[in-house]
Design a protein around this motif. Structure first.
Motif, PDB file in Angstrom:
ATOM      1  N   GLU A  94       7.685   9.637  -1.531  1.00 27.78           N
ATOM      2  CA  GLU A  94       7.072   9.136  -2.764  1.00 27.78           C
ATOM      3  C   GLU A  94       6.263   7.859  -2.527  1.00 27.78           C
ATOM      4  O   GLU A  94       6.710   6.951  -1.823  1.00 27.78           O
ATOM      5  CB  GLU A  94       8.156   8.872  -3.808  1.00 27.78           C
ATOM      6  N   GLU A  96       4.197   4.979  -4.782  1.00 24.69           N
ATOM      7  CA  GLU A  96       3.959   4.451  -6.124  1.00 24.69           C
ATOM      8  C   GLU A  96       2.569   3.798  -6.173  1.00 24.69           C
ATOM      9  O   GLU A  96       2.187   3.064  -5.261  1.00 24.69           O
ATOM     10  CB  GLU A  96       5.026   3.427  -6.480  1.00 24.69           C
ATOM     11  N   LYS A  99       2.338   1.121 -10.290  1.00 28.55           N
ATOM     12  CA  LYS A  99       3.477   1.336 -11.186  1.00 28.55           C
ATOM     13  C   LYS A  99       3.137   2.267 -12.362  1.00 28.55           C
ATOM     14  O   LYS A  99       3.807   2.247 -13.398  1.00 28.55           O
ATOM     15  CB  LYS A  99       4.022   0.013 -11.707  1.00 28.55           C
ATOM     16  N   LYS A 100       2.111   3.087 -12.147  1.00 25.90           N
ATOM     17  CA  LYS A 100       1.678   4.027 -13.181  1.00 25.90           C
ATOM     18  C   LYS A 100       1.742   5.477 -12.715  1.00 25.90           C
ATOM     19  O   LYS A 100       1.897   6.385 -13.529  1.00 25.90           O
ATOM     20  CB  LYS A 100       0.236   3.712 -13.617  1.00 25.90           C
ATOM     21  N   LEU A 102       3.090   8.351  -9.500  1.00 27.98           N
ATOM     22  CA  LEU A 102       3.935   8.635  -8.356  1.00 27.98           C
ATOM     23  C   LEU A 102       3.305   9.809  -7.603  1.00 27.98           C
ATOM     24  O   LEU A 102       3.109  10.889  -8.168  1.00 27.98           O
ATOM     25  CB  LEU A 102       5.358   8.987  -8.807  1.00 27.98           C
ATOM     26  N   GLU A 180       3.814   7.337 -15.671  1.00 28.73           N
ATOM     27  CA  GLU A 180       4.450   6.035 -15.870  1.00 28.73           C
ATOM     28  C   GLU A 180       5.972   6.131 -15.978  1.00 28.73           C
ATOM     29  O   GLU A 180       6.687   5.240 -15.539  1.00 28.73           O
ATOM     30  CB  GLU A 180       3.875   5.369 -17.126  1.00 28.73           C
ATOM     31  N   SER A 182       7.914   8.037 -14.339  1.00 27.75           N
ATOM     32  CA  SER A 182       8.537   8.467 -13.085  1.00 27.75           C
ATOM     33  C   SER A 182       8.847   7.267 -12.200  1.00 27.75           C
ATOM     34  O   SER A 182       8.207   6.218 -12.304  1.00 27.75           O
ATOM     35  CB  SER A 182       7.607   9.423 -12.346  1.00 27.75           C
ATOM     36  N   LYS A 183       9.815   7.449 -11.330  1.00 28.61           N
ATOM     37  CA  LYS A 183      10.200   6.370 -10.424  1.00 28.61           C
ATOM     38  C   LYS A 183      10.576   6.942  -9.069  1.00 28.61           C
ATOM     39  O   LYS A 183      10.868   8.137  -8.938  1.00 28.61           O
ATOM     40  CB  LYS A 183      11.389   5.600 -11.008  1.00 28.61           C
ATOM     41  N   LYS A 184      10.552   6.088  -8.069  1.00 25.08           N
ATOM     42  CA  LYS A 184      10.931   6.514  -6.730  1.00 25.08           C
ATOM     43  C   LYS A 184      12.366   7.048  -6.740  1.00 25.08           C
ATOM     44  O   LYS A 184      13.248   6.461  -7.368  1.00 25.08           O
ATOM     45  CB  LYS A 184      10.811   5.361  -5.735  1.00 25.08           C
ATOM     46  N   ASP A 186      12.898  10.211  -7.775  1.00 27.41           N
ATOM     47  CA  ASP A 186      12.857  11.403  -8.633  1.00 27.41           C
ATOM     48  C   ASP A 186      12.654  12.693  -7.829  1.00 27.41           C
ATOM     49  O   ASP A 186      13.210  13.735  -8.162  1.00 27.41           O
ATOM     50  CB  ASP A 186      11.737  11.274  -9.670  1.00 27.41           C
TER      51      ASP A 186
END
Length: 437
Positions: A94, A96, A99-100, A102, A180, A182-184, A186
């Motif tokens: 992943e 990023e 920060k918007k 992934l 936005e 989603s995060k590392k 996932d």
């Protein structure tokens, strides 16, 4: 009939988003036809008339049917490959962006046409290695929904794109996975859920992108078919069907489908490995034959190396040889090359032409332009490990190595018929002549 067989073939391809899934699907087909699975690390108990198959790395497979009259036997071998150009997801998957977004961190596998991968619905599939107690098991996964896409850059931001553009796989080809929210982490969570295990249980993975567009039959007379992975699962499918329909009591029929052809075949499961050699030797030993019997059998054997060929492109007919050029729906292609990138020679071409005549299948001949470098395939690589008569054949197609390739609706049927005839033929030599009966 032609359209029906083509649709059945594309249904098979849909179940094979990776080489691992292709081998699993082929194994199921073999088992439904009475083939017994063997393992390389176990002792084999073979018998005449028996039907068996073995896999290596879960991505290559060899099946064989043993005749019951093997005094002076030989091997009838058809080889194809299970892999295709795509993008492999890296271990740290992943990335990023501000920060918007992934993205998935990928790298190219094989020589793909990069431009064809943009703006299409994609997903991921492959295998994960799971630790269960004190052992590891393999689980195949397929995220069966539109999951990612590789977005094109607008022409307003790259005005020269239509004048020619060199795509950078680390910059231009990364698929968008999340927004936005989603995060590392996932992606790893999604893969673990698909495997039905906890994230901590996943110790390794081989995950690839694949195109999710449905196959299409099209053209003025519905004469064309387009889908992903025609190179080379079209040949793998047709060879399998012919293998299952053919039978020869005086031969050992062998179906081989190797991984990693698109990256040179130089792996433990590729055509350049010992896989075919090992299996043929073990068959000979399992039948109680001597080493001398093995060398005699190989000397009388014949291999069809089946990998698709380039049809004449309607916009660029000048890219193919003026006479040795081929067209979709006009038959199986025999490929030749003076520098031996293809194994076809006068002997193997003659034998294959005879097979096609008996099967009532048309044949075409392909050679590269003399001022253009062409590709190579399985035949010359595998025959360097097991020296036998071989011919390189294939089915004509457009857009080879595209994410969405095109072929003729008739040609899969032609290959099945030719393969059935091949696997029903006994090849032998006597008094300096070669016979097929």
């Amino acid at each position: 009939m032609f359209k029906k067989i083509s649709q059945e073939m594309t249904g098979f391809l849909k179940e094979c988003p990776t080489a691992f899934h292709a081998v699993e699907r082929i194994g199921k087909e073999l088992e439904s036809n009475g083939y017994e699975r063997l393992k390389e690390n176990e002792q084999w108990e073979l018998k005449t008339g028996g039907k068996y198959y073995v896999t290596r790395n879960d991505s290559s497979i060899i099946a064989f049917g043993i005749g019951s009259e093997l005094m002076d036997y030989s091997f009838n071998i058809a080889a194809s490959h299970s892999d295709f150009p795509t993008f492999k997801v890296k271990e740290n998957a992943e990335i990023e962006v501000k920060k918007k977004y992934l993205q998935l961190n990928t790298e190219g596998y094989g020589g793909m046409l990069c431009a064809t991968w943009f703006d299409r619905p994609l997903s991921v599939a492959g295998r994960v290695i799971v630790k269960e107690g004190d052992h590891f098991t393999t689980k195949l996964i397929n995220i069966d929904r539109d999951l990612v896409m590789i977005p094109s850059m607008a022409i307003h931001m790259n005005r020269a794109v239509n004048d020619g553009y060199a795509y950078n796989k680390q910059i231009d080809m990364l698929p968008l996975f999340g927004g936005e929210g989603s995060k590392k982490g996932d992606f790893k969570k999604l893969i673990a859920e698909a495997a039905g295990v906890s994230e901590e249980a996943v110790y390794g993975s081989d995950i690839y992108l694949y195109n999710r567009e449905e196959a299409s039959v099209w053209g003025a007379q519905e004469e064309f078919i387009s889908c992903q992975h025609l190179d080379d699962l079209q040949c793998a499918y047709a060879s399998l069907k012919g293998f299952l329909q053919g039978h020869q009591e005086k031969s050992v029929n062998v179906y081989a489908c190797f991984d990693n052809e698109e990256v040179g075949s130089g792996t433990k499961q590729g055509a350049g490995s010992t896989f075919l050699y090992d299996i043929l030797r073990r068959i000979n030993m399992g039948l109680g034959k001597s080493e001398e019997d093995y060398y005699r059998a190989v000397a009388g054997s014949f291999m069809l190396s089946a990998d698709n060929a380039h049809a004449v492109h309607p916009n660029h007919p000048e890219k193919t040889d003026v006479e040795n050029c081929v067209y979709m729906n006009e038959g199986i292609v025999v490929k030749s090359h003076a520098g031996q990138k293809y194994t076809s020679d006068a002997v193997s071409i003659a034998l294959f032409r005879d097979i096609c005549e008996k099967a009532e299948v048309p044949v075409q001949f392909f050679a590269n332009r003399s001022d253009e470098a062409g590709g190579s395939t399985l035949g010359n690589i595998s025959s360097a490990k097991v020296s036998l008569k071989a011919v390189d054949i294939g089915l004509p197609q457009l857009a080879m190595h595209s994410a969405y390739e095109t072929a003729g609706v008739k040609d899969t049927c032609y290959m099945i018929k030719a393969m059935k005839q091949f696997f029903s033929t006994h090849f032998y030599e006597s008094n300096g002549s070669i016979f097929s009966a």
